[in-house]
Design a protein around this motif. Structure first.
Motif, PDB file in Angstrom:
ATOM      1  N   TRP A   1       5.694 -10.508  -0.487  1.00 28.54           N
ATOM      2  CA  TRP A   1       4.600 -10.579  -0.917  1.00 28.54           C
ATOM      3  C   TRP A   1       3.586 -10.866   0.082  1.00 28.54           C
ATOM      4  O   TRP A   1       2.802 -11.899   0.164  1.00 28.54           O
ATOM      5  CB  TRP A   1       4.444 -11.166  -2.063  1.00 28.54           C
ATOM      6  N   THR A   2       3.113  -9.951   0.979  1.00 31.78           N
ATOM      7  CA  THR A   2       1.969 -10.081   1.914  1.00 31.78           C
ATOM      8  C   THR A   2       0.867  -9.503   1.411  1.00 31.78           C
ATOM      9  O   THR A   2       0.961  -8.942   0.292  1.00 31.78           O
ATOM     10  CB  THR A   2       2.289  -9.145   3.187  1.00 31.78           C
ATOM     11  N   GLU A   3      -0.494  -9.942   2.093  1.00 32.09           N
ATOM     12  CA  GLU A   3      -1.542  -9.243   1.437  1.00 32.09           C
ATOM     13  C   GLU A   3      -1.457  -7.896   1.485  1.00 32.09           C
ATOM     14  O   GLU A   3      -1.899  -7.199   0.243  1.00 32.09           O
ATOM     15  CB  GLU A   3      -2.713 -10.011   2.382  1.00 32.09           C
ATOM     16  N   GLU A   4      -1.118  -7.185   2.303  1.00 33.58           N
ATOM     17  CA  GLU A   4      -1.114  -5.576   2.437  1.00 33.58           C
ATOM     18  C   GLU A   4       0.017  -5.159   1.299  1.00 33.58           C
ATOM     19  O   GLU A   4      -0.316  -4.250   0.481  1.00 33.58           O
ATOM     20  CB  GLU A   4      -0.224  -5.064   3.614  1.00 33.58           C
ATOM     21  N   ASN A   5       1.230  -5.869   0.845  1.00 35.02           N
ATOM     22  CA  ASN A   5       2.007  -5.323  -0.183  1.00 35.02           C
ATOM     23  C   ASN A   5       1.307  -5.615  -1.492  1.00 35.02           C
ATOM     24  O   ASN A   5       1.722  -4.975  -2.715  1.00 35.02           O
ATOM     25  CB  ASN A   5       3.513  -5.897  -0.161  1.00 35.02           C
ATOM     26  N   LEU A   6       0.530  -6.998  -1.474  1.00 35.33           N
ATOM     27  CA  LEU A   6       0.223  -7.165  -2.906  1.00 35.33           C
ATOM     28  C   LEU A   6      -0.985  -6.146  -3.230  1.00 35.33           C
ATOM     29  O   LEU A   6      -1.121  -5.741  -4.308  1.00 35.33           O
ATOM     30  CB  LEU A   6      -0.604  -8.667  -2.814  1.00 35.33           C
ATOM     31  N   ASP A   7      -1.633  -5.834  -2.036  1.00 35.99           N
ATOM     32  CA  ASP A   7      -2.748  -4.743  -2.353  1.00 35.99           C
ATOM     33  C   ASP A   7      -2.149  -3.449  -2.972  1.00 35.99           C
ATOM     34  O   ASP A   7      -2.745  -2.913  -3.711  1.00 35.99           O
ATOM     35  CB  ASP A   7      -3.670  -4.511  -0.975  1.00 35.99           C
ATOM     36  N   LYS A   8      -1.145  -2.887  -2.317  1.00 40.27           N
ATOM     37  CA  LYS A   8      -0.526  -1.761  -2.811  1.00 40.27           C
ATOM     38  C   LYS A   8       0.001  -2.152  -4.253  1.00 40.27           C
ATOM     39  O   LYS A   8       0.016  -0.873  -5.095  1.00 40.27           O
ATOM     40  CB  LYS A   8       0.720  -1.536  -1.873  1.00 40.27           C
ATOM     41  N   TRP A   9       0.555  -2.981  -4.617  1.00 46.59           N
ATOM     42  CA  TRP A   9       1.346  -3.487  -5.584  1.00 46.59           C
ATOM     43  C   TRP A   9       0.206  -3.336  -6.747  1.00 46.59           C
ATOM     44  O   TRP A   9       0.309  -2.606  -7.647  1.00 46.59           O
ATOM     45  CB  TRP A   9       2.105  -4.771  -5.736  1.00 46.59           C
TER      46      TRP A   9
ATOM     47  N   SER B   1      12.761  -6.062 -12.755  1.00 50.07           N
ATOM     48  CA  SER B   1      13.298  -4.641 -13.100  1.00 50.07           C
ATOM     49  C   SER B   1      12.681  -3.834 -11.906  1.00 50.07           C
ATOM     50  O   SER B   1      11.335  -3.599 -11.776  1.00 50.07           O
ATOM     51  CB  SER B   1      12.782  -3.862 -14.284  1.00 50.07           C
ATOM     52  N   GLY B   2      13.453  -3.397 -10.697  1.00 54.21           N
ATOM     53  CA  GLY B   2      12.864  -2.920  -9.529  1.00 54.21           C
ATOM     54  C   GLY B   2      12.704  -3.749  -8.369  1.00 54.21           C
ATOM     55  O   GLY B   2      12.903  -3.134  -7.109  1.00 54.21           O
ATOM     56  N   LEU B   3      12.353  -5.204  -8.642  1.00 60.68           N
ATOM     57  CA  LEU B   3      12.057  -5.897  -7.552  1.00 60.68           C
ATOM     58  C   LEU B   3      13.240  -6.749  -6.944  1.00 60.68           C
ATOM     59  O   LEU B   3      13.276  -7.178  -5.762  1.00 60.68           O
ATOM     60  CB  LEU B   3      10.994  -6.792  -7.892  1.00 60.68           C
ATOM     61  N   LYS B   4      14.116  -7.023  -7.840  1.00 57.44           N
ATOM     62  CA  LYS B   4      15.312  -7.870  -7.693  1.00 57.44           C
ATOM     63  C   LYS B   4      16.115  -7.127  -6.679  1.00 57.44           C
ATOM     64  O   LYS B   4      16.547  -6.067  -6.659  1.00 57.44           O
ATOM     65  CB  LYS B   4      16.227  -8.105  -8.871  1.00 57.44           C
TER      66      LYS B   4
ATOM     67  N   ILE C   1       3.212 -17.276  -4.626  1.00 58.12           N
ATOM     68  CA  ILE C   1       3.868 -16.077  -4.619  1.00 58.12           C
ATOM     69  C   ILE C   1       3.510 -15.343  -3.231  1.00 58.12           C
ATOM     70  O   ILE C   1       4.306 -14.506  -2.657  1.00 58.12           O
ATOM     71  CB  ILE C   1       3.485 -15.034  -5.610  1.00 58.12           C
ATOM     72  N   VAL C   2       2.475 -15.706  -2.618  1.00 57.34           N
ATOM     73  CA  VAL C   2       1.922 -15.251  -1.319  1.00 57.34           C
ATOM     74  C   VAL C   2       3.175 -15.545  -0.057  1.00 57.34           C
ATOM     75  O   VAL C   2       3.199 -16.730  -0.127  1.00 57.34           O
ATOM     76  CB  VAL C   2       0.584 -15.197  -0.918  1.00 57.34           C
ATOM     77  N   GLY C   3       3.507 -14.474   0.444  1.00 56.62           N
ATOM     78  CA  GLY C   3       4.548 -14.886   1.631  1.00 56.62           C
ATOM     79  C   GLY C   3       5.990 -15.033   1.147  1.00 56.62           C
ATOM     80  O   GLY C   3       6.988 -15.101   1.810  1.00 56.62           O
ATOM     81  N   LYS C   4       6.222 -15.022  -0.351  1.00 58.16           N
ATOM     82  CA  LYS C   4       7.566 -15.044  -0.796  1.00 58.16           C
ATOM     83  C   LYS C   4       8.195 -13.657  -0.944  1.00 58.16           C
ATOM     84  O   LYS C   4       7.607 -12.665  -0.893  1.00 58.16           O
ATOM     85  CB  LYS C   4       7.229 -15.658  -2.461  1.00 58.16           C
ATOM     86  N   LYS C   5       9.506 -13.664  -1.045  1.00 55.91           N
ATOM     87  CA  LYS C   5      10.249 -12.507  -1.020  1.00 55.91           C
ATOM     88  C   LYS C   5      10.331 -12.164  -2.728  1.00 55.91           C
ATOM     89  O   LYS C   5      10.384 -12.833  -3.428  1.00 55.91           O
ATOM     90  CB  LYS C   5      11.822 -12.743  -0.708  1.00 55.91           C
ATOM     91  N   ALA C   6       9.795 -10.728  -2.839  1.00 55.09           N
ATOM     92  CA  ALA C   6       9.878 -10.389  -4.148  1.00 55.09           C
ATOM     93  C   ALA C   6      11.199 -10.394  -4.983  1.00 55.09           C
ATOM     94  O   ALA C   6      12.184 -10.267  -4.332  1.00 55.09           O
ATOM     95  CB  ALA C   6       9.338  -8.650  -4.390  1.00 55.09           C
TER      96      ALA C   6
END
Length: 125
Positions: free
Chosen positions: A82-90, A73-76, A59-64
């Motif tokens: 999915w960067t480290e920063e976005n994963l942290d926020k998520w 629902s919401g990500l498609k 998942i890391v580095g992949k487009k949501a």
């Protein structure tokens, strides 16, 4: 007076950067343990089945929203990667990150646990 103020600012920045650097790298072994609470909805094995949430292998580095998981629902169609920063926020608050359209309800409140999970996810590729 200016020297003391400059020194105080420099010291504060140094301490702040040190704290950020300490949080930047997680512990994958600890993250694997924290990830156990995610396994109710997610698999992590290469080629693993989707559950209530998508398989998270690689998942890391992949487009949501870019897997064949049918229940996004919401990500498609989002521009999120999915960067480290976005994963942290998520992981901090999924609904705040993407909006109320997500069915993800688990939050990982402790920053060190989030960093550990992200480090574990990075090893799954």
């Amino acid at each position: 007076m200016k020297f003391a103020t400059g020194f105080a600012v420099a010291a504060a920045l140094t301490l702040g950067l040190g704290i950020g650097a300490a949080q930047a790298g997680g512990d994958a072994a600890k993250g694997e343990k924290v990830f156990k609470k995610c396994k109710a909805c997610h698999t992590i094995e290469d080629g693993g089945k989707h559950k209530a949430g998508p398989n998270l292998f690689g998942i890391v580095g992949k487009k949501a929203g870019s897997t064949d998981f049918k229940k996004y629902s919401g990500l498609k169609g989002s521009d999120v990667v999915w960067t480290e920063e976005n994963l942290d926020k998520w992981l901090t608050n999924p609904k705040k990150f993407i909006g109320k359209k997500t069915s993800m309800v688990i939050k990982i409140k402790k920053p060190d646990e989030r960093m550990d999970v992200i480090e574990y996810l990075k090893t799954q590729k």
